[in-house]
Motif scaffolding. Structure first.
Motif, PDB file in Angstrom:
ATOM      1  N   SER A 105      77.939 -10.048  30.251  1.00 54.62           N
ATOM      2  CA  SER A 105      78.252  -9.961  31.672  1.00 54.62           C
ATOM      3  C   SER A 105      78.216  -8.512  32.138  1.00 54.62           C
ATOM      4  CB  SER A 105      79.628 -10.586  31.943  1.00 54.62           C
ATOM      5  OG  SER A 105      80.627  -9.967  31.143  1.00 54.62           O
ATOM      6  N   ALA A 135      74.551  -8.028  38.929  1.00 54.42           N
ATOM      7  CA  ALA A 135      74.664  -9.452  38.579  1.00 54.42           C
ATOM      8  C   ALA A 135      73.748 -10.277  39.478  1.00 54.42           C
ATOM      9  CB  ALA A 135      76.098  -9.930  38.713  1.00 54.42           C
ATOM     10  N   ASP A 166      76.715 -14.123  35.396  1.00 53.70           N
ATOM     11  CA  ASP A 166      77.857 -13.370  34.914  1.00 53.70           C
ATOM     12  C   ASP A 166      78.976 -14.271  34.402  1.00 53.70           C
ATOM     13  OD1 ASP A 166      80.552 -11.776  35.326  1.00 53.70           O
ATOM     14  OD2 ASP A 166      78.960 -10.266  35.360  1.00 53.70           O
ATOM     15  N   ARG A 190      80.312 -14.871  30.470  1.00 55.83           N
ATOM     16  CA  ARG A 190      81.659 -14.311  30.282  1.00 55.83           C
ATOM     17  C   ARG A 190      82.587 -15.363  29.668  1.00 55.83           C
ATOM     18  NH1 ARG A 190      83.828  -9.703  32.873  1.00 55.83           N
ATOM     19  NH2 ARG A 190      82.147  -9.801  34.447  1.00 55.83           N
ATOM     20  N   ALA A 246      86.039 -10.147  36.944  1.00 53.23           N
ATOM     21  CA  ALA A 246      85.081 -11.262  36.933  1.00 53.23           C
ATOM     22  C   ALA A 246      84.829 -11.867  38.303  1.00 53.23           C
ATOM     23  CB  ALA A 246      85.569 -12.352  35.973  1.00 53.23           C
TER      24      ALA A 246
END
Length: 256
Positions: A140, A204, A210, A214, A233
């Motif tokens: 990510s 991203a 992403d 992740r 995130a």
């Protein structure tokens, strides 16, 4: 286009996208990889070729959205039915997770060598550490400067460029995805975005690119992997989603 077509095309296409895109990040990052240290140019072109390959594979099946921001942009523009959006998004997230697992399998030995090397991990991170681990960048993105407003804005701008490029060229006859030429042009646009706009956040420009990896990073049995940086995130999810909606609106105002 049936629901099964969307599910199959988007799952396979997004899995290939993440396999090749995450694969170039692993190749550049991990010890005992022949491409280690190849740098940002290798990463940007690797992601561009990943988009090209995935779009060719999925274009004739699902339209090769491969990205919730693209799906939302097409829905706002009118080329995708809103009823199909949940199927697209769910399939894309599943595909992204599958692709991340395939990267781990492909580079299994390199992951172990990298994460057991004292020069890489130093003192093993505490189990409760939520910050970025030493291989999280394979899965990510992360910003060079942590500023939520700047980071979200960067992702919005880069995603608007991507989705507008897709909306203004390369739509197939049904107006629901990329044609052959559109896939090539979009791949080059992704390379350009990486080279020009990727420096602040790692570009991203795709929420599942992403989020899916992740989640896989958090679940995989990687030694000394550190945290998955969940405090950041939300940025590569929210920014591209906003960018996709804005791009659809801009297209409807300026190009139709």
């Amino acid at each position: 286009m049936s629901t099964s077509d969307i599910f199959i095309g988007e799952t396979i296409g997004t899995a290939v996208l993440i396999l090749l895109g995450g694969g170039v990040c692993a190749a550049v990052t991990l010890k005992h990889s022949k491409a280690r240290g190849a740098g940002w140019l290798a990463i940007t072109f690797g992601w561009g070729f990943a988009v090209l390959t995935a779009a060719y594979l999925a274009g004739g099946v699902s339209g090769a959205h491969l990205n919730p921001a693209v799906t939302l942009g097409l829905a706002v523009e009118g080329g995708t039915e809103w009823a199909d959006v949940p199927v697209y998004l769910g399939s894309q997230l599943l595909g992204a997770m599958i692709g991340a697992v395939l990267v781990w399998i492909t580079y299994y030995g390199q992951f172990r060598a990298h994460l057991t090397d004292p020069e890489i991990v130093g003192t093993p991170p505490a189990s409760g550490d939520s910050g970025p681990g030493p291989v999280l960048g394979i899965f990510s993105t992360a910003p060079e400067i942590r500023n939520a407003v700047q980071n979200v804005t960067t992702e919005v701008i880069a995603t608007v460029v991507l989705v507008l490029a897709i909306l203004t060229q390369g739509l197939n006859d049904e107006g629901n995805g990329l044609g052959v030429l559109g896939a090539l042009i979009t791949a080059l646009v992704v390379v350009g975005i990486g080279l020009s706009l990727g420096g602040p956040t790692g570009y991203a420009i795709n929420p599942v690119r992403d989020l899916g990896p992740r989640i896989v990073h958090a679940l995989l049995p990687l030694p000394h992997k550190g945290g998955s940086d969940w405090s950041y995130a939300w940025v590569p999810v929210v920014g591209p989603l906003i960018g996709g909606v804005l791009a659809g609106g801009i297209y409807n105002i300026a190009f139709t």
